[in-house]
Design an enzyme around this catalytic site. Sequence first.
Site, PDB file in Angstrom:
ATOM      1  N   SER A 185       0.817  -1.203   0.000  1.00 42.96           N
ATOM      2  CA  SER A 185       0.000   0.000   0.000  1.00 42.96           C
ATOM      3  C   SER A 185       0.859   1.266   0.000  1.00 42.96           C
ATOM      4  O   SER A 185       1.695   1.438  -0.883  1.00 42.96           O
ATOM      5  CB  SER A 185      -0.956  -0.044   1.185  1.00 42.96           C
ATOM      6  OG  SER A 185      -2.069   0.770   0.961  1.00 42.96           O
ATOM      7  N   ASP A 387      -8.712  -6.206  -4.779  1.00 45.75           N
ATOM      8  CA  ASP A 387      -8.496  -4.955  -4.038  1.00 45.75           C
ATOM      9  C   ASP A 387      -8.961  -3.788  -4.892  1.00 45.75           C
ATOM     10  O   ASP A 387      -8.629  -3.711  -6.076  1.00 45.75           O
ATOM     11  CB  ASP A 387      -7.014  -4.808  -3.702  1.00 45.75           C
ATOM     12  CG  ASP A 387      -6.694  -3.472  -3.044  1.00 45.75           C
ATOM     13  OD1 ASP A 387      -7.550  -2.957  -2.303  1.00 45.75           O
ATOM     14  OD2 ASP A 387      -5.590  -2.948  -3.267  1.00 45.75           O
ATOM     15  N   HIS A 449      -6.425  -6.832  -0.736  1.00 45.44           N
ATOM     16  CA  HIS A 449      -5.384  -5.815  -0.560  1.00 45.44           C
ATOM     17  C   HIS A 449      -4.185  -6.380   0.205  1.00 45.44           C
ATOM     18  O   HIS A 449      -3.047  -5.980  -0.025  1.00 45.44           O
ATOM     19  CB  HIS A 449      -5.992  -4.635   0.210  1.00 45.44           C
ATOM     20  CG  HIS A 449      -5.069  -3.483   0.427  1.00 45.44           C
ATOM     21  ND1 HIS A 449      -4.697  -2.622  -0.582  1.00 45.44           N
ATOM     22  CD2 HIS A 449      -4.442  -3.024   1.545  1.00 45.44           C
ATOM     23  CE1 HIS A 449      -3.893  -1.689  -0.099  1.00 45.44           C
ATOM     24  NE2 HIS A 449      -3.714  -1.915   1.186  1.00 45.44           N
TER      25      HIS A 449
END
EC number: 3.4.16.6
Length: 638
Positions: A185, A387, A449
Amino acid sequence: MGFSETRAYSAWGAWSTWLTICLALANLLPVTAKSAADYFVDSLPGQPEGPLVKMHAGHIEINPETSGNFFFWHFANSHIADKPRTIVWLNGGPGCSSEDGALMEIGPYRVTDDHMLNRTDGSWDEFANLLFVDQPVGTGFSYVSTGAYVSELDEMTSQFVTFMEKWFELFPHYEKDDLYFAGESYAGQYIPYIARAILDRNKKESVQAQNRQWNLKGLLIGNGWISPRHQYLSYLPYAYREGIIQGGTDASLRVEATISKCMKKLNVEDTTGTIHIADCEDILQTIVDETHKGNRCINMYDIRLTDAYSACGMNWPPDLKNIEPYLRYKNVTEALHINSDKQTGWTECSGAVGGNFRALKSKPSVELLPRLLEEGLPILLFSGQKDLICNHMGTEDMIKDMKWSGGTGFELSPGVWAPRQDWTFEGDSAGFYQQARNLTYVLFYNASHMVPFDYPRRTRDMLDKFIGVDITDIGGNPADSRIGGEKGPTTSVGGHPNSTTAAEREKEKMKSAAWKAYYKSGEVALIVVAIAAIIWGVFIWRSRRQKLRNPSHEYRGIYPMLGSSSSGSLPRFSNKRGRSADDVEAADFDETELDERPSRAVSSRSSREHEPYAIGEEDGSDREGEGSDERRRLVDKS
């Protein structure tokens, strides 16, 4: 004042003077520096049976002026394949704790509902040391003076390099390891910046003179927030592809209107705000709002799931409900050497850190990747297919437009692109690989994710391939992993004889064998009892027949020749069957004993009234005000 009073006063004055001098001298003495032994974690509440993974944890001060301290948690490798390796893991946010990675993704343990620790099959510590760091300051267990939060990537990088230098001073035997950085991320911004700083540091004469270069060997970034422009503009195409938004509807028109506002910002030549653009952040918010039905909305981290509105994924993964109370128990914080200066309890993401870290003067890390690749640094980008917030289409578009080493994207030669090679793992279609000029891209099918949360074994296989682990010389059962139909380097993912997970499986086999033996012995005992019952019945039947034939003879039991002793035979048999303390078999196979947990288990608490181990309330700034609003507005890319 009398003579005695004067003498007493003089004595006290002399004593006071000497005390002042001693205190002054004491302040001049150096404070004893911490050693690695001070960070050793000898036990953890709820740890599983068997030896604990060797670990160290605690704080390292990186800025005395602001009381800035990073928290780290280090796990030693279980085995060394061919050479020592260390992987530094960072979560994103900004402001989200790397304990997410330690306890929900790649670390050796996961926290259960009853706050016990279970060994993870596929953890990354099998052939590499793992170093989890809470950063920037104020994240997770890290702390800093109020108002001294980091706002730019260069400042973050400088503090992190300081931390690494101090960490290697404490643990010098790891300094020559092959070094890798991994994360997900918003760590897609952190990691390239840190890598650039390390390569530049290695070129300094002072570093070379001391032979203190760090052997940076590669980067791994999952669902990375690397190129905001590509990611912002991928939201609607991804929503169309996955059926989240239908084209030609009022919902799609509302999202397209938001995109128009974003494009105006992107098309303006502006040196600020290229990583976080409020008008562009609204695209994702609008899409998520369009899924609001009742009190539910889509989970932006895993579109297969829903969440309570307006969390929309903030309550995910489900393990989070176990981790937060576990990391707040007093005996856990003591085991991890949490400083008393850390006033608030652990929270996953800090709104204060995220609210301050806007990076308005920093350029996106995508601009650093080409040079890193050209300098020979291998980089692996991987994405979970399901995601939304950092979706794979944005990453793929970024790669397609990126230029490095004389080519664009995955070009092998002008107009010829590297093929996407199907990847199968243990017989299942796992995703695909694509590689060219030091860059590798992996898409994980049906993953979120946090890909390691979903598929720890598959990500371990990916890791071992990337860092060059080959178990050919170690031995063991290779994992069936094929790229484009070819096996490639042999990885094990817990299948080699000395692996931790293999040992755990062997222990389970032994336990299963013990239970089978127990059940088998029970079956044998049942047969013996049945035969005895039949014999008993035959004797009774024959005795009754004899009595009927000879009514003058008194019935004297099964054993007529034993006289009165026969009356005690049945009670003794009954007592044998009803034994408890003297029953060796029952003692050996007591189910309650087999299910018994270690005495150090941390019990779950049903209410705040019964939580003596809590070490502080949540940071108010994390739950309300601007920080909380930013979390709701989906700034946190953990």
